[in-house]
Design an enzyme around this catalytic site. Structure first.
Site, PDB file in Angstrom:
ATOM      1  N   SER A 148       0.865  -0.748   0.257  1.00 35.54           N
ATOM      2  CA  SER A 148       0.288  -0.113   0.065  1.00 35.54           C
ATOM      3  C   SER A 148       0.875   1.212  -0.027  1.00 35.54           C
ATOM      4  O   SER A 148       1.547   0.999   0.842  1.00 35.54           O
ATOM      5  CB  SER A 148      -0.607   0.074   1.017  1.00 35.54           C
ATOM      6  OG  SER A 148      -1.537   1.357   1.565  1.00 35.54           O
ATOM      7  N   TYR A 155      -1.783   4.972  -4.491  1.00 34.22           N
ATOM      8  CA  TYR A 155      -3.368   6.025  -3.897  1.00 34.22           C
ATOM      9  C   TYR A 155      -3.138   7.694  -4.944  1.00 34.22           C
ATOM     10  O   TYR A 155      -2.160   8.393  -4.577  1.00 34.22           O
ATOM     11  CB  TYR A 155      -3.556   6.559  -2.639  1.00 34.22           C
ATOM     12  CG  TYR A 155      -4.739   5.507  -1.720  1.00 34.22           C
ATOM     13  CD1 TYR A 155      -5.590   4.938  -2.031  1.00 34.22           C
ATOM     14  CD2 TYR A 155      -3.923   5.160  -0.756  1.00 34.22           C
ATOM     15  CE1 TYR A 155      -6.373   4.528  -1.776  1.00 34.22           C
ATOM     16  CE2 TYR A 155      -4.793   3.908  -0.689  1.00 34.22           C
ATOM     17  CZ  TYR A 155      -6.010   3.707  -0.743  1.00 34.22           C
ATOM     18  OH  TYR A 155      -6.503   3.474   0.143  1.00 34.22           O
ATOM     19  N   THR A 212      -5.683   2.564  -7.326  1.00 34.45           N
ATOM     20  CA  THR A 212      -6.361   2.140  -6.560  1.00 34.45           C
ATOM     21  C   THR A 212      -7.513   3.654  -7.078  1.00 34.45           C
ATOM     22  O   THR A 212      -7.813   4.597  -7.593  1.00 34.45           O
ATOM     23  CB  THR A 212      -6.918   2.693  -4.988  1.00 34.45           C
ATOM     24  OG1 THR A 212      -6.149   1.361  -4.748  1.00 34.45           O
ATOM     25  CG2 THR A 212      -8.217   2.349  -4.102  1.00 34.45           C
ATOM     26  N   LYS A 258      -7.641  -0.911  -9.259  1.00 32.95           N
ATOM     27  CA  LYS A 258      -8.349  -1.334  -8.858  1.00 32.95           C
ATOM     28  C   LYS A 258      -9.297  -0.614  -8.072  1.00 32.95           C
ATOM     29  O   LYS A 258      -8.904   0.520  -7.574  1.00 32.95           O
ATOM     30  CB  LYS A 258      -6.949  -1.426  -7.325  1.00 32.95           C
ATOM     31  CG  LYS A 258      -7.774  -2.656  -6.490  1.00 32.95           C
ATOM     32  CD  LYS A 258      -5.981  -2.430  -4.607  1.00 32.95           C
ATOM     33  CE  LYS A 258      -7.325  -2.858  -3.823  1.00 32.95           C
ATOM     34  NZ  LYS A 258      -8.279  -2.241  -2.876  1.00 32.95           N
ATOM     35  N   HIS A 262     -12.741  -2.478  -2.187  1.00 30.46           N
ATOM     36  CA  HIS A 262     -12.075  -2.362  -1.084  1.00 30.46           C
ATOM     37  C   HIS A 262     -12.489  -2.821   0.385  1.00 30.46           C
ATOM     38  O   HIS A 262     -12.745  -2.005   1.374  1.00 30.46           O
ATOM     39  CB  HIS A 262     -12.459  -0.270  -0.545  1.00 30.46           C
ATOM     40  CG  HIS A 262     -10.682  -0.066  -0.881  1.00 30.46           C
ATOM     41  ND1 HIS A 262     -10.248   0.797  -1.576  1.00 30.46           N
ATOM     42  CD2 HIS A 262     -10.051   0.187   0.519  1.00 30.46           C
ATOM     43  CE1 HIS A 262      -8.995   1.226  -0.945  1.00 30.46           C
ATOM     44  NE2 HIS A 262      -9.224   0.645   0.006  1.00 30.46           N
TER      45      HIS A 262
HETATM   46  C1  LIG Z   1      -7.961  -1.844   7.059  1.00 32.69           C
HETATM   47  C2  LIG Z   1      -7.294  -2.296   5.930  1.00 32.69           C
HETATM   48  C3  LIG Z   1      -6.904  -1.281   4.702  1.00 32.69           C
HETATM   49  C4  LIG Z   1      -6.978  -1.666   3.657  1.00 32.69           C
HETATM   50  N1  LIG Z   1      -6.030  -0.147   3.360  1.00 32.69           N
HETATM   51  C5  LIG Z   1      -6.082  -0.928   1.969  1.00 32.69           C
HETATM   52  C6  LIG Z   1      -5.068   0.678   0.809  1.00 32.69           C
HETATM   53  O1  LIG Z   1      -4.071   1.104   1.742  1.00 32.69           O
HETATM   54  N2  LIG Z   1      -4.363   0.153  -0.487  1.00 32.69           N
HETATM   55  C7  LIG Z   1      -5.355  -0.205  -0.960  1.00 32.69           C
HETATM   56  O2  LIG Z   1      -5.686   0.072  -2.293  1.00 32.69           O
HETATM   57  N3  LIG Z   1      -6.980  -0.993  -1.084  1.00 32.69           N
HETATM   58  C8  LIG Z   1      -6.500  -0.994   1.034  1.00 32.69           C
HETATM   59  N4  LIG Z   1      -7.862  -1.919   1.600  1.00 32.69           N
HETATM   60  C9  LIG Z   1      -8.493  -2.831   0.492  1.00 32.69           C
HETATM   61  C10 LIG Z   1      -8.254  -3.571   0.411  1.00 32.69           C
HETATM   62  O3  LIG Z   1      -7.126  -3.631  -0.917  1.00 32.69           O
HETATM   63  C11 LIG Z   1      -8.769  -4.839  -0.297  1.00 32.69           C
HETATM   64  O4  LIG Z   1      -9.319  -4.799  -1.697  1.00 32.69           O
HETATM   65  C12 LIG Z   1      -9.933  -5.688   0.672  1.00 32.69           C
HETATM   66  O5  LIG Z   1      -9.268  -5.911   2.183  1.00 32.69           O
HETATM   67  C13 LIG Z   1     -10.354  -6.811   0.123  1.00 32.69           C
HETATM   68  O6  LIG Z   1     -11.338  -7.768   0.939  1.00 32.69           O
HETATM   69  P1  LIG Z   1     -11.614  -8.772   2.047  1.00 32.69           P
HETATM   70  O7  LIG Z   1     -10.653  -7.654   3.084  1.00 32.69           O
HETATM   71  O8  LIG Z   1     -12.694  -8.906   2.489  1.00 32.69           O
HETATM   72  O9  LIG Z   1     -10.669  -9.606   1.660  1.00 32.69           O
HETATM   73  C14 LIG Z   1      -7.708  -2.215   2.542  1.00 32.69           C
HETATM   74  C15 LIG Z   1      -8.470  -2.590   3.441  1.00 32.69           C
HETATM   75  C16 LIG Z   1      -8.806  -2.954   5.205  1.00 32.69           C
HETATM   76  C17 LIG Z   1      -9.192  -3.955   5.550  1.00 32.69           C
END
Ligand SMILES: Cc1cc2nc3c(=O)[nH]c(=O)nc-3n(C[C@H](O)[C@H](O)[C@H](O)COP(=O)(O)O)c2cc1C
Length: 416
Positions: free
Chosen positions: A168, A191, A217, A291, A315
């Site tokens: 990330s 981002y 993203t 994404k 997300h």
């Molecule tokens: C705590 C947390 C932080 C996240 N941070 C980012 C991030 O910094 N950048 C991003 O593109 N997606 C982020 N995501 C989304 C994840 O990349 C991903 O799309 C998502 O967690 C997938 O679903 P799942 O948690 O049900 O497996 C985050 C998700 C969570 C739960």
């Protein structure tokens, strides 16, 4: 396959389920609540609630885990409430978060018999690179909020278990240090902010670090209503500003060090358009993956704008409250790109059978988010390793029962 409105629960039943789900969160009432939920219809959400309800005690070691849900209970027991709330939240009513899980129950495996499945190969190629398994680690920000070793522990686990990690922009460890722990360059999640100069600086840095893929993203606009998080945060009496101050953008994030972030207030940016994608395409030779694409219209535009791949994602239910699970969106995206670029998916993947279903519906690979962070929160590197191990093993079982020895053999006819 989207659920027709007529097959959705009636309002009275829906609110009864909501109440029972609330009860299922209580250690004492969970078993009764989940049994009542089952008698209400037995959909995947119900079954998941039942699995979670059966976990009466948090596991004491990664080896004790039977499935990835056990790490969820263990993570909850270890994390401060605010951090748990941040990890577990969706947006608004968390309907999209739940839909990500229930979508998997709409499809079923079609077992095939009498095929020699002693050897199973999970490897594939993505963006010209070899990957050993189609299960990738989705970008999750601020991993030191979940364990002191943060991204380093995750990178080491990914290296040991031979999974590809996506880092990330909001990482709490620099890309150079993560690459060293990962043993090969990670893929980088970008981002886009309001500043093109900041974007250019980030791209230059990850390119120099050898990252071959940038995942942009596109689903975070200027605001999101993480109500579950806000509610749980109220129960945490620690002062958040002592560790991370949101007042100065990027101050605690290593990837922004050395960049002029003055004027940037957030990584949530409502001004993003296709012009940004074109500009990035001209700026870099890295493979570009978008994404957060969930419709056929945007999938077609992505192909027209020369991107190299798509990740169907909402997300993890933390962007729009659409109510669609990502698996509901996958078929139309796959159809729209017509094999021109690979399509990946994330959201709600908790079982090897979920991975299998996504691959059968046309995904080339999947990403997991929360499950590996549960492992990290509970047990550091060892927890992440066990989560990856369990998912790979479950995928292997699913592949064997479907008579599919390689990922290429997993096709639409493998699920009904
Ligand atoms: C705590 C947390 C932080 C996240 N941070 C980012 C991030 O910094 N950048 C991003 O593109 N997606 C982020 N995501 C989304 C994840 O990349 C991903 O799309 C998502 O967690 C997938 O679903 P799942 O948690 O049900 O497996 C985050 C998700 C969570 C739960």
């Amino acid at each position: 396959m989207r659920t027709p409105l007529s097959s959705q629960p009636a309002p009275a039943l829906a609110s009864r389920r909501k109440f029972l789900r609330f009860l299922a969160g209580s250690p004492l009432l969970a078993p009764i609540a989940s049994r009542l939920l089952l008698s209400d219809g037995g959909d995947a959400e119900v079954r998941a609630a039942d699995t979670v309800a059966m976990i009466e005690q948090a596991i004491a070691s990664p080896e004790a885990a039977l499935n990835v849900f056990e790490f969820e209970a263990a993570a909850k027991a270890k994390l401060p409430p605010a951090h748990w709330g941040y990890l577990s939240t969706g947006v608004e009513d968390d309907a999209t978060l739940r839909a990500n899980r229930t979508a998997f129950s709409k499809y079923h495996l079609r077992p095939r018999r009498l095929i020699d499945v002693r050897k199973i190969d999970q490897s594939t190629r993505l963006f010209g690179l070899d990957v050993k398994t189609p299960i990738l680690l989705a970008p999750v920000g601020s991993q030191k909020a979940f364990h002191d070793d943060g991204e380093t522990a995750v990178a080491r686990a990914a290296r040991e278990q031979r999974h590809q990690m996506i880092l990330s922009t909001q990482t709490t460890t620099s890309v150079e240090d993560v690459n060293a722990a990962h043993g090969s360059p990670v893929w980088y999640q970008l981002y886009p902010t309001s500043s093109w100069e900041v974007t250019k600086g980030l791209i230059k840095r990850v390119q120099a670090a050898g990252c071959p893929v940038v995942m942009v993203t596109v689903d975070q606009l200027s605001f999101r209503s993480t109500e579950t998080f806000q509610r749980i945060r109220r129960t945490d009496d620690r002062d958040c500003a002592e560790c991370h101050s949101p007042r100065v953008f990027g101050r605690h994030k290593p990837m922004y060090q050395g960049l002029n972030t003055a004027g940037v207030t957030s990584n949530l940016f409502a001004g993003l358009t296709w012009e940004f994608v074109d500009r990035l395409r001209k700026e870099t030779t890295l493979k570009i993956v978008l994404k957060g694409i969930v419709t056929r219209e945007d999938a077609q535009l992505s192909v027209e704008h020369g991107v190299d791949g798509l990740l169907v994602s909402n997300h993890g239910g933390r962007a729009e409250e659409s109510g669609w699970g990502t698996l509901d969106s996958l078929p139309e995206v796959v159809e729209a790109v017509a094999g021109k670029i690979p399509v990946l998916i994330d959201g709600g993947i908790r079982r090897g059978t979920d991975v299998f279903k996504a691959l059968a519906l046309g995904a080339r690979a999947v990403c997991i988010g929360r499950p590996y962070v549960w492992g990290l929160s509970a047990f550091g590197q060892a927890g992440v390793e066990k989560v990856l191990n369990l998912l790979r093993l479950e995928l292997e079982f699913a592949m064997k029962h479907a008579g599919t020895r390689s990922l290429q053999e997993i096709t639409r006819s493998c699920v009904g």
